[in-house]
Design a protein around this motif. Structure first.
Motif, PDB file in Angstrom:
ATOM      1  N   ILE A  20      -3.108 -12.581 -10.075  1.00 40.37           N
ATOM      2  CA  ILE A  20      -2.356 -11.782 -10.551  1.00 40.37           C
ATOM      3  C   ILE A  20      -2.597 -10.283 -10.206  1.00 40.37           C
ATOM      4  CG2 ILE A  20      -1.982 -10.623 -13.039  1.00 40.37           C
ATOM      5  CD1 ILE A  20      -2.465 -13.584 -14.052  1.00 40.37           C
ATOM      6  N   VAL A  21      -3.893  -9.883  -9.984  1.00 46.69           N
ATOM      7  CA  VAL A  21      -4.292  -8.459  -9.829  1.00 46.69           C
ATOM      8  C   VAL A  21      -4.032  -8.079  -8.389  1.00 46.69           C
ATOM      9  CG1 VAL A  21      -6.121  -6.905  -9.956  1.00 46.69           C
ATOM     10  CG2 VAL A  21      -5.759  -8.528 -11.857  1.00 46.69           C
ATOM     11  N   VAL A  22      -4.695  -8.952  -7.507  1.00 46.19           N
ATOM     12  CA  VAL A  22      -4.775  -8.077  -6.202  1.00 46.19           C
ATOM     13  C   VAL A  22      -3.366  -8.434  -5.138  1.00 46.19           C
ATOM     14  CG1 VAL A  22      -6.078  -8.284  -3.982  1.00 46.19           C
ATOM     15  CG2 VAL A  22      -7.193  -8.495  -6.060  1.00 46.19           C
ATOM     16  N   PRO A  23      -3.051  -9.585  -5.008  1.00 51.26           N
ATOM     17  CA  PRO A  23      -1.849  -9.733  -3.768  1.00 51.26           C
ATOM     18  C   PRO A  23      -0.891  -8.726  -3.947  1.00 51.26           C
ATOM     19  CG  PRO A  23      -2.606 -11.944  -4.670  1.00 51.26           C
ATOM     20  CD  PRO A  23      -3.260 -10.967  -5.768  1.00 51.26           C
ATOM     21  N   GLU A  25      -3.140  -1.187   9.208  1.00 50.73           N
ATOM     22  CA  GLU A  25      -2.840  -2.492   8.966  1.00 50.73           C
ATOM     23  C   GLU A  25      -3.997  -2.839   7.788  1.00 50.73           C
ATOM     24  OE1 GLU A  25      -0.861  -4.535   9.949  1.00 50.73           O
ATOM     25  OE2 GLU A  25      -1.707  -6.397   9.399  1.00 50.73           O
ATOM     26  N   GLU A  26      -5.184  -2.213   8.042  1.00 55.50           N
ATOM     27  CA  GLU A  26      -6.251  -2.660   6.997  1.00 55.50           C
ATOM     28  C   GLU A  26      -5.966  -2.229   5.466  1.00 55.50           C
ATOM     29  OE1 GLU A  26      -6.513  -0.141   9.425  1.00 55.50           O
ATOM     30  OE2 GLU A  26      -7.839   1.853   8.728  1.00 55.50           O
ATOM     31  N   LEU A  27      -5.011  -1.335   5.438  1.00 49.06           N
ATOM     32  CA  LEU A  27      -4.886  -1.191   3.893  1.00 49.06           C
ATOM     33  C   LEU A  27      -4.011  -2.230   3.620  1.00 49.06           C
ATOM     34  CD1 LEU A  27      -3.960   2.484   3.883  1.00 49.06           C
ATOM     35  CD2 LEU A  27      -6.207   1.802   3.543  1.00 49.06           C
ATOM     36  N   MET A  28      -3.427  -3.165   4.168  1.00 48.14           N
ATOM     37  CA  MET A  28      -2.454  -4.090   3.754  1.00 48.14           C
ATOM     38  C   MET A  28      -3.344  -5.271   3.375  1.00 48.14           C
ATOM     39  SD  MET A  28       0.743  -2.741   4.193  1.00 48.14           S
ATOM     40  CE  MET A  28       2.211  -4.216   4.813  1.00 48.14           C
ATOM     41  N   HIS A  29      -4.493  -5.492   3.857  1.00 53.76           N
ATOM     42  CA  HIS A  29      -5.451  -6.571   3.315  1.00 53.76           C
ATOM     43  C   HIS A  29      -6.571  -6.298   2.693  1.00 53.76           C
ATOM     44  CE1 HIS A  29      -2.671  -8.735   6.116  1.00 53.76           C
ATOM     45  NE2 HIS A  29      -2.861  -7.798   6.799  1.00 53.76           N
ATOM     46  N   GLY A  78     -14.863  -3.486  -0.528  1.00 58.14           N
ATOM     47  CA  GLY A  78     -13.653  -3.598   0.168  1.00 58.14           C
ATOM     48  C   GLY A  78     -12.391  -2.922  -0.420  1.00 58.14           C
ATOM     49  N   LEU A  79     -12.374  -2.017  -1.566  1.00 60.87           N
ATOM     50  CA  LEU A  79     -11.128  -1.462  -2.225  1.00 60.87           C
ATOM     51  C   LEU A  79     -10.713  -0.196  -1.369  1.00 60.87           C
ATOM     52  CD1 LEU A  79     -12.842  -0.957  -5.661  1.00 60.87           C
ATOM     53  CD2 LEU A  79     -10.923  -2.791  -4.869  1.00 60.87           C
ATOM     54  N   ASN A  80      -9.356  -0.286  -1.386  1.00 62.23           N
ATOM     55  CA  ASN A  80      -9.043   0.884  -0.147  1.00 62.23           C
ATOM     56  C   ASN A  80      -7.679   1.450  -1.083  1.00 62.23           C
ATOM     57  OD1 ASN A  80      -6.520  -0.728   0.053  1.00 62.23           O
ATOM     58  ND2 ASN A  80      -7.558  -1.920   1.626  1.00 62.23           N
ATOM     59  N   ASP A  81      -7.056   2.444  -0.498  1.00 67.55           N
ATOM     60  CA  ASP A  81      -5.809   2.835  -0.845  1.00 67.55           C
ATOM     61  C   ASP A  81      -4.648   2.195  -1.679  1.00 67.55           C
ATOM     62  OD1 ASP A  81      -7.081   4.687   0.881  1.00 67.55           O
ATOM     63  OD2 ASP A  81      -5.491   5.927   1.273  1.00 67.55           O
ATOM     64  N   TYR A  82      -4.612   1.185  -1.055  1.00 60.07           N
ATOM     65  CA  TYR A  82      -3.654   0.167  -1.483  1.00 60.07           C
ATOM     66  C   TYR A  82      -4.372  -0.647  -2.633  1.00 60.07           C
ATOM     67  CZ  TYR A  82       0.268   1.363   1.334  1.00 60.07           C
ATOM     68  OH  TYR A  82       1.286   1.844   1.945  1.00 60.07           O
ATOM     69  N   VAL A  83      -5.345  -1.695  -2.345  1.00 59.48           N
ATOM     70  CA  VAL A  83      -5.606  -2.579  -3.069  1.00 59.48           C
ATOM     71  C   VAL A  83      -7.030  -1.816  -3.961  1.00 59.48           C
ATOM     72  CG1 VAL A  83      -6.779  -4.511  -3.768  1.00 59.48           C
ATOM     73  CG2 VAL A  83      -5.217  -4.253  -1.847  1.00 59.48           C
ATOM     74  N   GLU A 128      -1.404  -5.650  -2.326  1.00 60.82           N
ATOM     75  CA  GLU A 128      -1.340  -5.531  -0.819  1.00 60.82           C
ATOM     76  C   GLU A 128       0.307  -5.165  -0.039  1.00 60.82           C
ATOM     77  OE1 GLU A 128      -4.672  -8.420   0.077  1.00 60.82           O
ATOM     78  OE2 GLU A 128      -2.740  -9.480   0.036  1.00 60.82           O
ATOM     79  N   HIS A 129       1.223  -5.174  -1.060  1.00 57.49           N
ATOM     80  CA  HIS A 129       2.547  -4.716  -0.766  1.00 57.49           C
ATOM     81  C   HIS A 129       2.588  -3.162  -0.937  1.00 57.49           C
ATOM     82  CE1 HIS A 129       3.601  -8.687  -0.310  1.00 57.49           C
ATOM     83  NE2 HIS A 129       3.151  -9.130  -1.200  1.00 57.49           N
ATOM     84  N   PRO A 130       3.194  -2.334  -0.132  1.00 57.19           N
ATOM     85  CA  PRO A 130       3.263  -0.734  -0.570  1.00 57.19           C
ATOM     86  C   PRO A 130       3.916  -0.782  -1.817  1.00 57.19           C
ATOM     87  CG  PRO A 130       4.310  -1.167   1.620  1.00 57.19           C
ATOM     88  CD  PRO A 130       3.659  -2.578   1.009  1.00 57.19           C
ATOM     89  N   TYR A 131       3.818   0.128  -2.631  1.00 54.63           N
ATOM     90  CA  TYR A 131       4.476   0.520  -3.740  1.00 54.63           C
ATOM     91  C   TYR A 131       6.063   0.941  -3.535  1.00 54.63           C
ATOM     92  CZ  TYR A 131       4.715   1.605  -8.795  1.00 54.63           C
ATOM     93  OH  TYR A 131       5.128   1.790 -10.310  1.00 54.63           O
ATOM     94  N   TYR A 132       5.873   2.165  -2.639  1.00 55.93           N
ATOM     95  CA  TYR A 132       7.235   2.408  -1.970  1.00 55.93           C
ATOM     96  C   TYR A 132       7.381   2.072  -0.779  1.00 55.93           C
ATOM     97  CZ  TYR A 132       6.888   5.777  -5.813  1.00 55.93           C
ATOM     98  OH  TYR A 132       7.135   6.236  -7.041  1.00 55.93           O
ATOM     99  N   PRO A 133       8.367   1.671  -0.238  1.00 61.51           N
ATOM    100  CA  PRO A 133       8.772   1.316   1.414  1.00 61.51           C
ATOM    101  C   PRO A 133       8.229   2.652   2.126  1.00 61.51           C
ATOM    102  CG  PRO A 133      10.970   1.701   0.175  1.00 61.51           C
ATOM    103  CD  PRO A 133       9.855   2.105  -0.913  1.00 61.51           C
ATOM    104  N   ILE A 134       7.168   2.209   2.943  1.00 58.72           N
ATOM    105  CA  ILE A 134       6.522   3.294   3.558  1.00 58.72           C
ATOM    106  C   ILE A 134       6.440   2.755   5.074  1.00 58.72           C
ATOM    107  CG2 ILE A 134       4.459   4.530   4.077  1.00 58.72           C
ATOM    108  CD1 ILE A 134       3.980   4.363   1.094  1.00 58.72           C
ATOM    109  N   GLN A 135       6.385   3.745   6.136  1.00 57.99           N
ATOM    110  CA  GLN A 135       6.291   2.988   7.390  1.00 57.99           C
ATOM    111  C   GLN A 135       5.127   3.337   7.867  1.00 57.99           C
ATOM    112  OE1 GLN A 135       9.398   5.333   9.159  1.00 57.99           O
ATOM    113  NE2 GLN A 135      10.838   3.515   9.305  1.00 57.99           N
ATOM    114  N   ASN A 136       4.735   2.682   9.008  1.00 57.53           N
ATOM    115  CA  ASN A 136       3.341   2.854   9.922  1.00 57.53           C
ATOM    116  C   ASN A 136       1.836   2.811   8.927  1.00 57.53           C
ATOM    117  OD1 ASN A 136       4.992   3.294  11.932  1.00 57.53           O
ATOM    118  ND2 ASN A 136       5.176   5.667  11.448  1.00 57.53           N
ATOM    119  N   VAL A 137       2.173   1.980   7.823  1.00 56.38           N
ATOM    120  CA  VAL A 137       0.983   1.723   7.116  1.00 56.38           C
ATOM    121  C   VAL A 137      -0.155   1.248   8.028  1.00 56.38           C
ATOM    122  CG1 VAL A 137      -0.248   0.661   5.050  1.00 56.38           C
ATOM    123  CG2 VAL A 137       2.319   1.182   4.997  1.00 56.38           C
TER     124      VAL A 137
END
Lengths: 290, 437
Positions: free
Chosen positions: B371-374, B388-392, B56-61, B377-386
């Protein structure tokens, strides 16, 4: 009693619709509505428009496309919205120039050119926009030539505008920029004097190349005639640029690790592993002691 | 020790060697573990074949339960060695019967921790690149170095005091296959119980016990730096080192207590691992839990008072948002309430203490997840139009199986070690009893 209520209600409706009407109709005279820009919109006019917009309009109209304009009545609206983009260039020009109600008049604040560059900036948020140009038939368009020099005694870029036949061009508008890696730094916007000359101050602290050369861009405009100059002028501060990856840093390649780090890392490694190896080799002594 | 004084030394030997065999029960147990492990291996082959896409790993997590699990294993491995070495150096006598258990736990967790990192790699065939191209500026290189060092050191610390006991196994154990006897002979390096040999061994032990203290602290400090040396809000914390180390004390003590309980019951060691040991380990757990609570308070209150930028977002979702249920369950149910219960003497008896330890250990795992995951789930930089599936992030079946694998492998290693060697240091017990007489 009953009557007065009805009267009040009618009055209230009347007021509301009056406000609504006022908001809807901002009439622009026919001639102004059809007016066309004296500038040909390009990146430079957009850049200039953006600078003015950020300084003088953003506080009410917000960042274009973000719909974060200030809430007031009537609403200023987002300049990227259809409300703006459906109007003619002339209409936008007129409204910015004249203002209405809370929208200030900018007639005395900005030259016509500056207002056109604002229109150019507003248009940059409309991908379908195509600038309507005036019919130039029968109009004589001057051929402009630029003569650039730098006066180091007064730190000024000297721009002289002439025609092909070296006839001096007064009242030509001139803009100058320093070309950077990612954009342009505007030096200003001037009109030529009666000698056809415009001056631009260049801060001598601006970093140039190793010999102090700056990439200069100059544009001029008069009566639909334009000319452009791009070249190097020795007006900046000679600068030797160091690459960010030169030398030893935390972010350098493995071979260029900082010395202190190599020393500490290896000292600890050798210290601890030295003891481990000493013990492992020492294990052979058990046999001798039996 | 009192109960042992009445016992004959020969009887003690007999009792402590009684579990060194391949009984039917142990073989069935091992077989089951190997079978389960094979299932996990199957899923790992799927991952090797299809890549990390099966997770389930992705660009964000990009660090999910594998890395949470890695942090958990490193944490659990830390205290075992510290218990036996610090207590040993100070000369605390009661720790003696459980020191080897603590070491077995430590070594097994540490060995498996190294393997877990490999499961998180998309191209494990390039593992050696780490050694060829690794930059010593990178905390990952430090971490690998220090984990390997710790494994070697704890192996030596377990191995050295085993040598006299291996001779004993070779001579006294009857139900072992010949190759095992041969193994004892080779591994005991010509040991003949001379005083000179004991003196040398004790000297080596002392050196290693001193050396392991900084290395043990370093493994978890450096592991925390994998996070804390980034600029990411929520990880960017100056107290992450001690925060991790104190958390490791809690998880590790709980793991040792659970192991004590199982050894005590299945190897019939009630006379050796007594109520006193559970009571004392329970008190130790209270103490380390207090330290950990203290660091938790610091880690949360200080940024929560200031609520700056990304940290505010992260803390809000932690304290009152999407992660709050897990957060409060872990903090209250896995730390505060167990700690409060352990203050009561009755709760420090073997069974209740073990149950509480299991809860603490499970909570410790979820704490690592928190400590590791949540944060990712927030973008490192403020990014628009992320998207949705990358945020979870939610782990897949394959990922869960590959995460269960290390636990099974851990049990296999612990089982094999405790079937090959006596889990209580016989010669030290005997030496101690003779000394007291």
């Amino acid at each position: 009693m009953k009557n007065s209520k009805v009267v009040w209600t009618i009055l209230l409706f009347a007021c509301c619709s009056a406000i609504a009407m006022a908001q809807e109709k901002w009439l622009v005279p026919e001639a102004n509505n059809d007016m066309l820009s004296i500038l040909i919109f390009d990146e430079d006019t957009q850049l200039e428009g953006k600078l003015i917009y950020t300084r003088s309009c953003r506080s009410c109209h917000g960042d274009p496309t973000k719909k974060d304009f200030t809430i007031m009545s009537p609403s200023p609206g987002d300049v990227a919205s259809d409300l703006y983009q459906d109007q003619t260039d002339g209409s936008l020009f007129y409204k910015i120039q004249k203002g209405r109600g809370p929208m200030p008049s900018f007639e005395n604040a900005f030259s016509e050119e500056e207002i056109w560059s604002l229109v150019s900036y507003i248009r940059s948020f409309n991908p379908e926009y195509q600038q309507k140009l005036p019919n130039l038939e029968g109009i004589e368009i001057p051929n402009l030539t630029l003569h650039i020099s730098y006066d180091e005694n007064i730190d000024k870029l000297v721009v002289k505008v002439t025609s092909d036949s070296l006839e001096v061009m007064a009242d030509a508008s001139v803009k100058a920029y320093i070309q950077g890696m990612f954009g342009k730094y505007p030096l200003g916007s001037e009109m030529t004097n009666e000698l056809g000359i415009a001056y631009f101050h260049i801060d001598s602290k601006i970093p140039g190349d190793t010999e102090g050369y700056l990439d200069i861009l100059v544009k001029t405009y008069k009566d639909y005639g334009t000319a452009k100059y791009a070249g190097k002028i020795q007006a900046g501060n000679p600068t030797i640029r160091k690459s960010a990856i030169e030398g030893r840093h935390l972010w350098s390649a493995a071979k260029k690790a900082p010395i202190w780090m190599i020393i500490i890392f290896n000292m600890m490694g050798i210290g601890i592993w030295g003891v481990i190896i000493y013990v492992i080799f020492g294990l052979r002594k058990f046999k001798k002691l039996s | 020790m009192e109960s042992l004084k009445k016992k004959d030394l020969a009887l003690i030997e007999l009792e402590l060697l009684s579990h060194v065999n391949w009984s039917r029960k142990s073989v069935i147990w091992l077989g089951t573990l190997v079978f389960l492990f094979a299932i996990c291996i199957y899923f790992y082959f799927q991952q090797l074949k299809h890549g990390l896409g099966v997770t389930g790993l992705n660009d964000y997590v990009s660090w999910g339960i594998y890395i949470s699990n890695f942090v958990f294993f490193v944490a659990a491995s830390l205290i075992g060695m510290l218990i036996s070495s610090i207590m040993g150096l100070i000369g605390v006598k009661w720790i003696l019967p459980i020191s080897r258990i603590a070491e077995i736990i430590a070594l097994s967790f540490a060995m498996v921790a190294g393997l877990i990192i490999i499961t998180d790699m998309g191209r494990p065939d390039r593992l050696h690149h780490l050694f060829i191209y690794g930059r010593i500026q990178s905390p990952i290189v430090w971490d690998i170095t220090v984990v390997i060092t710790y494994v070697v050191l704890s192996f030596l610390l377990l191995y050295l005091p085993l040598i006299p006991d291996m001779i004993l196994c070779k001579d006294k154990c009857s139900q072992i296959p010949p190759f095992q006897r041969k193994m004892y002979k080779i591994l005991s390096l010509g040991w003949t119980n001379t005083t000179g040999q004991y003196q040398l061994m004790k000297r080596f032990m002392k050196i290693l016990m001193v050396l392991i203290i900084p290395v043990a602290l370093a493994i978890h400090t450096v592991t925390s730096w994998l996070f804390a040396l980034t600029l990411r809000a929520g990880w960017d914390s100056a107290i992450f080192g001690p925060y991790f180390v104190s958390g490791a004390f809690v998880a590790g003590s709980a793991a040792v207590i659970i192991a004590m309980f199982f050894y005590r019951n299945s190897f019939k060691l009630k006379d050796y691992i007594t109520h006193v040991h559970f009571d004392k380990m329970g008190k130790l757990l209270v103490m380390v839990a207090l330290v950990y609570v203290y660091f938790n308070i610091n880690e949360i209150i200080v940024p929560a008072y200031k609520l700056k930028g990304g940290e505010a977002e992260h803390l809000k979702s932690m304290l009152a948002g999407s992660d709050s249920i897990m957060f409060w369950t872990v903090q209250l149910g896995g730390l505060i309430i167990p700690f409060a219960l352990l203050v009561i003497k009755r709760m420090r008896r073997p069974l209740p203490l073990t149950i509480i330890s299991v809860i603490i250990l499970v909570a410790a795992w979820f704490k690592r997840y928190l400590i590791v995951v949540p944060i990712q789930e927030h973008p490192y930089y403020p990014i628009q139009n992320v998207p949705e599936e990358l945020m979870h992030y939610s782990p897949t079946i394959a990922e869960i199986a590959i995460t269960a694998g290390p636990f099974i492998l851990l049990l296999i290693i612990i089982t094999v070690l405790s079937k090959l060697f006596p889990v209580i240091p016989i010669w030290e017990i005997k030496e101690n009893l003779e000394h007291e007489k």
